[in-house]
Design a protein around this motif. Structure first.
Motif, PDB file in Angstrom:
ATOM      1  N   ASP A   8       0.878  -1.163   0.000  1.00  0.00           N
ATOM      2  CA  ASP A   8       0.000   0.000   0.000  1.00  0.00           C
ATOM      3  C   ASP A   8       0.922   1.222   0.000  1.00  0.00           C
ATOM      4  O   ASP A   8       2.127   1.088   0.273  1.00  0.00           O
ATOM      5  CB  ASP A   8      -0.891  -0.035   1.240  1.00  0.00           C
ATOM      6  N   MET A   9       0.380   2.404  -0.290  1.00  0.00           N
ATOM      7  CA  MET A   9       1.231   3.591  -0.313  1.00  0.00           C
ATOM      8  C   MET A   9       1.073   4.437   0.953  1.00  0.00           C
ATOM      9  O   MET A   9       1.993   4.552   1.753  1.00  0.00           O
ATOM     10  CB  MET A   9       0.936   4.451  -1.547  1.00  0.00           C
ATOM     11  N   ASP A  15       4.507   8.505   5.044  1.00  0.00           N
ATOM     12  CA  ASP A  15       3.797   8.898   6.250  1.00  0.00           C
ATOM     13  C   ASP A  15       2.940  10.094   5.884  1.00  0.00           C
ATOM     14  O   ASP A  15       3.365  11.241   6.011  1.00  0.00           O
ATOM     15  CB  ASP A  15       4.806   9.251   7.347  1.00  0.00           C
ATOM     16  N   SER A  16       1.721   9.821   5.422  1.00  0.00           N
ATOM     17  CA  SER A  16       0.922  10.874   4.796  1.00  0.00           C
ATOM     18  C   SER A  16      -0.465  11.075   5.381  1.00  0.00           C
ATOM     19  O   SER A  16      -1.096  12.098   5.124  1.00  0.00           O
ATOM     20  CB  SER A  16       0.758  10.548   3.301  1.00  0.00           C
ATOM     21  N   GLU A  17      -0.966  10.127   6.139  1.00  0.00           N
ATOM     22  CA  GLU A  17      -2.351  10.183   6.586  1.00  0.00           C
ATOM     23  C   GLU A  17      -2.655  11.479   7.351  1.00  0.00           C
ATOM     24  O   GLU A  17      -3.681  12.109   7.124  1.00  0.00           O
ATOM     25  CB  GLU A  17      -2.679   8.973   7.462  1.00  0.00           C
ATOM     26  N   SER A  18      -1.757  11.871   8.238  1.00  0.00           N
ATOM     27  CA  SER A  18      -1.991  13.084   9.035  1.00  0.00           C
ATOM     28  C   SER A  18      -2.007  14.330   8.156  1.00  0.00           C
ATOM     29  O   SER A  18      -2.838  15.228   8.330  1.00  0.00           O
ATOM     30  CB  SER A  18      -0.916  13.224  10.121  1.00  0.00           C
ATOM     31  N   PHE A  19      -1.079  14.384   7.180  1.00  0.00           N
ATOM     32  CA  PHE A  19      -1.022  15.538   6.279  1.00  0.00           C
ATOM     33  C   PHE A  19      -2.311  15.654   5.478  1.00  0.00           C
ATOM     34  O   PHE A  19      -2.903  16.743   5.380  1.00  0.00           O
ATOM     35  CB  PHE A  19       0.168  15.419   5.331  1.00  0.00           C
ATOM     36  N   TYR A  20      -2.764  14.547   4.881  1.00  0.00           N
ATOM     37  CA  TYR A  20      -3.982  14.576   4.072  1.00  0.00           C
ATOM     38  C   TYR A  20      -5.188  14.991   4.911  1.00  0.00           C
ATOM     39  O   TYR A  20      -6.034  15.767   4.464  1.00  0.00           O
ATOM     40  CB  TYR A  20      -4.245  13.200   3.458  1.00  0.00           C
ATOM     41  N   SER A 107      -5.149   2.976  -2.865  1.00  0.00           N
ATOM     42  CA  SER A 107      -6.460   3.582  -3.121  1.00  0.00           C
ATOM     43  C   SER A 107      -6.344   5.039  -3.555  1.00  0.00           C
ATOM     44  O   SER A 107      -7.334   5.639  -3.961  1.00  0.00           O
ATOM     45  CB  SER A 107      -7.329   3.505  -1.857  1.00  0.00           C
ATOM     46  N   SER A 108      -5.163   5.599  -3.479  1.00  0.00           N
ATOM     47  CA  SER A 108      -4.960   7.005  -3.834  1.00  0.00           C
ATOM     48  C   SER A 108      -5.148   7.246  -5.328  1.00  0.00           C
ATOM     49  O   SER A 108      -5.024   6.318  -6.137  1.00  0.00           O
ATOM     50  CB  SER A 108      -3.552   7.451  -3.424  1.00  0.00           C
TER      51      SER A 108
END
Length: 217
Positions: A8-9, A15-20, A107-108
């Motif tokens: 998965d990405m 480490d992107s979940e918080s930024f998005y 899923s992005s």
């Protein structure tokens, strides 16, 4: 015996979940609107379509806001070089050197995936890349992993995930599923193995016979 590893990405390679999440919340704050949820965990692992169903339950307003957000997102891009986890290149180089097939199943949106790969010079590592936009059914449905398995055409597969919906998708496709521990509370109990660092994937591959036996007992 051939082995394929499918990553998965978001939350795994980067480490992107918080930024998005913060970017979406800031967008709604600037619009003086209240999103459908302010809980980050409600969005982890969802496709773009799924995220907007949560953000804006009303279909008509959703289409308008989503279009406006596309411009906002371009004006507030994620720096994928900074977001890349420190051990990604080490893991991918190890897999490539050992002739293990590698896929990216995220899923992005496709443009986000391409930007991440391009900015970090990772394109050459992957034998197959698929985005949520290519699917008829999103995670937790196994379609993304079934298509990845078909493309890699290996005897055995390992999925590296982070979210409950991603783990469910990989398990439904009958993949040995590793969950990368996150820095926020998230249920990863359905994974076959939970790891602290992405580099732990190397240990699993080196000892694959043992892990395979443990899975089947």
């Amino acid at each position: 015996m051939t082995l394929g590893v499918i990553f998965d990405m978001d939350g795994v390679l980067i480490d992107s979940e918080s930024f998005y999440f913060e970017r979406r919340m800031n967008f709604f704050k600037e619009k003086k609107l209240t999103p459908g949820s302010k809980n980050k965990l409600d969005f982890v692992g969802l496709t773009e379509a799924g995220i907007w169903q949560v953000l804006v339950p009303d279909v008509e307003n959703r289409a308008i806001l989503k279009k406006e957000y596309q411009k906002y997102r371009k004006a507030h891009p994620l720096d994928f070089v900074k977001a890349l986890r420190c051990d990604v290149k080490e893991v991918l180089a190890y897999l490539k050197y050992n002739q293990i097939k590698i896929a990216l199943a995220s899923s992005s949106p496709e443009n986000e995936i391409k930007a991440m790969l391009n900015q970090n010079n990772l394109e050459s590592f992957f034998d197959f890349v698929i985005s949520g936009e290519s699917l008829t059914k999103s995670k937790p449905h196994p379609e993304i992993y079934l298509l990845s398995k078909e493309a890699l055409h290996c005897d055995n597969y390992i999925a590296v995930e982070d979210s409950p919906v991603g783990i469910a998708s990989a398990k439904a496709a009958q993949l040995y599923t590793i969950a990368l521990k996150q820095d926020f509370p998230i249920n990863q109990n359905e994974a076959d193995l939970i790891i602290d660092n992405l580099s732990d994937v190397i240990n699993v591959v080196e000892n694959w016979s043992k892990y395979k036996i443990m899975r089947n007992t």
